[in-house]
Write a protein that holds these residues in place. Sequence first.
Motif, PDB file in Angstrom:
ATOM      1  N   UNK A  71      -0.084  38.726 -12.328  1.00 12.47           N
ATOM      2  CA  UNK A  71      -0.027  38.115 -11.171  1.00 12.47           C
ATOM      3  C   UNK A  71      -1.450  37.354 -11.002  1.00 12.47           C
ATOM      4  N   UNK A  72      -2.673  37.989 -11.181  1.00 14.69           N
ATOM      5  CA  UNK A  72      -3.940  37.620 -10.772  1.00 14.69           C
ATOM      6  C   UNK A  72      -4.412  36.740 -11.744  1.00 14.69           C
TER       7      UNK A  72
ATOM      8  N   UNK B  19       1.381  52.315 -14.462  1.00 14.84           N
ATOM      9  CA  UNK B  19       0.696  51.594 -15.483  1.00 14.84           C
ATOM     10  C   UNK B  19       1.220  50.113 -15.543  1.00 14.84           C
ATOM     11  N   UNK B  20       2.554  50.212 -15.453  1.00  6.32           N
ATOM     12  CA  UNK B  20       3.659  48.894 -15.394  1.00  6.32           C
ATOM     13  C   UNK B  20       3.216  48.126 -14.141  1.00  6.32           C
ATOM     14  N   UNK B  21       2.927  48.847 -12.912  1.00  6.73           N
ATOM     15  CA  UNK B  21       2.784  48.051 -11.943  1.00  6.73           C
ATOM     16  C   UNK B  21       1.353  47.419 -11.999  1.00  6.73           C
ATOM     17  N   UNK B  22       0.386  48.314 -12.487  1.00  6.26           N
ATOM     18  CA  UNK B  22      -1.097  47.753 -12.710  1.00  6.26           C
ATOM     19  C   UNK B  22      -1.070  46.515 -13.409  1.00  6.26           C
ATOM     20  N   UNK B  23      -0.381  46.711 -14.665  1.00  4.86           N
ATOM     21  CA  UNK B  23      -0.168  45.588 -15.792  1.00  4.86           C
ATOM     22  C   UNK B  23       0.390  44.142 -15.084  1.00  4.86           C
ATOM     23  N   UNK B  24       1.445  44.401 -14.275  1.00  5.83           N
ATOM     24  CA  UNK B  24       1.953  43.635 -13.850  1.00  5.83           C
ATOM     25  C   UNK B  24       1.126  42.877 -12.302  1.00  5.83           C
TER      26      UNK B  24
ATOM     27  N   UNK C 269       1.372  36.383 -23.951  1.00  6.05           N
ATOM     28  CA  UNK C 269       0.865  36.156 -22.543  1.00  6.05           C
ATOM     29  C   UNK C 269       1.165  35.083 -21.975  1.00  6.05           C
ATOM     30  N   UNK C 270       1.495  34.034 -22.756  1.00  2.00           N
ATOM     31  CA  UNK C 270       1.510  32.633 -22.014  1.00  2.00           C
ATOM     32  C   UNK C 270       3.204  32.750 -21.288  1.00  2.00           C
ATOM     33  N   UNK C 271       3.993  33.791 -21.624  1.00  3.80           N
ATOM     34  CA  UNK C 271       5.213  33.852 -20.929  1.00  3.80           C
ATOM     35  C   UNK C 271       4.956  34.815 -19.725  1.00  3.80           C
ATOM     36  N   UNK C 272       4.406  36.016 -19.738  1.00  5.32           N
ATOM     37  CA  UNK C 272       4.323  36.812 -18.891  1.00  5.32           C
ATOM     38  C   UNK C 272       3.497  36.745 -18.038  1.00  5.32           C
ATOM     39  N   UNK C 273       2.717  35.578 -18.018  1.00  4.21           N
ATOM     40  CA  UNK C 273       1.649  35.061 -16.946  1.00  4.21           C
ATOM     41  C   UNK C 273       2.150  33.821 -16.166  1.00  4.21           C
ATOM     42  N   UNK C 274       3.411  33.400 -16.529  1.00  5.98           N
ATOM     43  CA  UNK C 274       3.853  32.179 -15.905  1.00  5.98           C
ATOM     44  C   UNK C 274       3.730  32.349 -14.265  1.00  5.98           C
ATOM     45  N   UNK C 275       3.154  31.826 -13.783  1.00  2.73           N
ATOM     46  CA  UNK C 275       2.640  31.834 -12.143  1.00  2.73           C
ATOM     47  C   UNK C 275       4.096  32.561 -11.449  1.00  2.73           C
ATOM     48  N   UNK C 276       5.046  31.685 -11.467  1.00  4.57           N
ATOM     49  CA  UNK C 276       6.382  32.218 -10.646  1.00  4.57           C
ATOM     50  C   UNK C 276       6.833  33.628 -11.121  1.00  4.57           C
ATOM     51  N   UNK C 277       6.964  33.680 -12.366  1.00  4.16           N
ATOM     52  CA  UNK C 277       7.593  34.717 -12.947  1.00  4.16           C
ATOM     53  C   UNK C 277       6.716  36.081 -12.767  1.00  4.16           C
TER      54      UNK C 277
END
Length: 303
Positions: free
Chosen positions: A165-166, A156-161, A115-123
């Motif tokens: 993002x949020x 599903x991937x779009x919703x997860x992304x 989670x810390x990686x995939x929720x990095x703001x810019x990424x």
Amino acid sequence: MPISIFGFQALWSPVMIGLVVCIAILYFLITVKWRSDFKVSEPLKRKEAVYFLTSLVLLYIVKGSPIDLMAHIMFSVHMTQMALLLLLVPPLLMKGIPWWVWKVVLELPVIRKVLPFVTKPLLALIVFTGLFSFYHIPLIFDYIKMNEVLHGTYTFLLFLSAIFMWWSIVDVVESEKKLHGLKKIGYIIASAVLITPACALIIFSGHAMYETYTNGDVWLKAMELCVPASTLAGLSLSGPELFSNMAPVEDQQLGGIIMKVIQEIIYAAFLFSIFFKWFKNEQDNADEITQKALDDLKLQAKL
């Protein structure tokens, strides 16, 4: 022609009703009945329950009600569906889950590492806007809508992304904020800017770009995503024009406008809320902030 010809299953999706009801039951079991099993917990707040149930109702409306069927007939409805699914359901869902439930989830070994990686703001921002824009490239859009598994997986991937993002905007655990004050405002503005090119391409295109809304044979194949093939086989349909008087290019342009307008309304609401909280915090802690600034100046002077 009325959309009722597609039958109850296509219109109201009993499977989606069952899924939403099961999620709601599980939510109240965890937050009320099983709350004592958590090391740290608080009574479920009314606003949390309202947020969560509202997100479930919206989820059903956009993916289980006749709106989902109409989204396969009219592009403008599809874009309305996307706007609500990606920009309104995720923050409501996140705000509806109590912080102490989030804390347990975030402490799971796999989640704690990923989670810390995939929720990095810019990424997270680049991935979300990239997936959204990539999806609406005509060739890719038509291809995905022709395959049920691929369409479900990509959605599903779009919703997860969208959730990732949020993540930098909605503080699920107050002590683990990703961004503060003005940085959140800048992040929201950046999100609005990055999604604009995809909307602009759709709005200002001089022709209808998607075969799944213009080619009768391709459209019928795409309709299998929400209508049983056996039902479609018994109907004599030429294309989506049977259910709308709007020209395909006008419907497409309206879709891009709707997406952008809904985005702006939702983002404006969050901008106002964030700015108000930041301003109130500045007022309430003015002396402390001033003292900290003076201390920093003194420290710099010594250096």
